[in-house]
Design a protein around this motif. Structure first.
Motif, PDB file in Angstrom:
ATOM      1  N   GLN A  96      80.312  23.693  80.340  1.00  0.00           N
ATOM      2  CA  GLN A  96      80.476  22.700  81.388  1.00  0.00           C
ATOM      3  C   GLN A  96      80.050  21.290  80.957  1.00  0.00           C
ATOM      4  O   GLN A  96      79.931  20.400  81.783  1.00  0.00           O
ATOM      5  CB  GLN A  96      79.671  23.106  82.623  1.00  0.00           C
ATOM      6  N   GLU A  99      84.216  17.298  81.215  1.00  0.00           N
ATOM      7  CA  GLU A  99      85.458  17.560  81.946  1.00  0.00           C
ATOM      8  C   GLU A  99      86.624  17.054  81.103  1.00  0.00           C
ATOM      9  O   GLU A  99      86.670  15.882  80.750  1.00  0.00           O
ATOM     10  CB  GLU A  99      85.449  16.857  83.296  1.00  0.00           C
ATOM     11  N   THR A 172      86.780  22.412  81.812  1.00  0.00           N
ATOM     12  CA  THR A 172      85.629  21.856  81.109  1.00  0.00           C
ATOM     13  C   THR A 172      85.501  22.469  79.720  1.00  0.00           C
ATOM     14  O   THR A 172      86.077  23.527  79.430  1.00  0.00           O
ATOM     15  CB  THR A 172      84.330  22.106  81.889  1.00  0.00           C
TER      16      THR A 172
END
Length: 210
Positions: A96, A99, A172
């Motif tokens: 994560q 993005e 992501t």
């Protein structure tokens, strides 16, 4: 562009000096104000590989690498120890970290990138040389498996999903990456006596555009 998918010895790049370079054109107006603009959409990194040399064996390794690249002819990978992760240096890579896109139910390919933000300013840097085995990816906050759910082209930085991410799903990724560079000179001048006295040769390295 002639490019060799090989990394400059990381033990030699450790201790080198370098970082991003921008080009800004400044016009001074008659009323004392300035107009500033840049012809570059992306910054360019420069380094000095000579500062990482610690022994004559290091010099020999540098010369061998230089000759194998034919000087400025062939590009190669460079590990920037100050900036080689999708996260901050002290953290571990997670899926994560960055993005890289929003799903639309059709698109399967997404380009890796890294965002740099400070105040209202934000810059998205294309990442075209991820390190093999370090890339993690997720869709809609769910981690996916490399080799099963997605593939990575480490020569271009493109992730291809087996199935297109659903519409509006956040895509992501996290990764380590190298900088595509070349030598910025066609000669290396080394004096053994000077090197032993602590004088290091200058070996400029410059980022190349993907």
């Amino acid at each position: 562009m002639a490019f060799h998918e090989i990394r400059f010895p990381a033990s030699l790049s450790f201790g080198s000096v370098g970082g991003p370079e921008r080009r800004t054109e400044i016009v001074a107006l008659t009323n004392g104000y300035e107009e500033r603009r840049t012809p570059w959409a992306h910054s360019r990194r420069r380094y000095d590989a000579g500062l990482g040399l610690r022994s004559l064996d290091d010099v020999a390794a540098l010369i061998a690498f230089f000759e194998a690249r034919a000087g400025q002819m062939h590009g190669f990978r460079w590990k920037d120890w100050a900036d080689y992760k999708s996260c901050i240096p002290s953290a571990e890579v997670t899926f994560q970290d960055q993005e890289i896109g929003i799903g639309d139910g059709m698109q399967r390919e997404f380009a890796l990138c890294k965002a740099y933000a400070s105040g209202v300013g934000r810059y998205r840097r294309p990442v075209v040389k991820p390190v093999e085995g370090t890339v993690r990816a997720g869709v809609g906050h769910v981690e996916k498996r490399e080799g099963v759910d997605f593939e990575v082209d480490t020569a271009t930085g493109i992730i291809t999903f087996a199935a297109p991410p659903e519409a509006d799903a956040v895509v992501t990724a996290g990764f380590e990456f190298d900088v595509p560079v070349r030598f910025d000179a066609d000669r290396i001048a080394v004096s053994v006596a000077s090197f032993q006295a602590g004088e290091l040769p200058q070996v400029p390295v410059v980022e190349v555009r993907p």
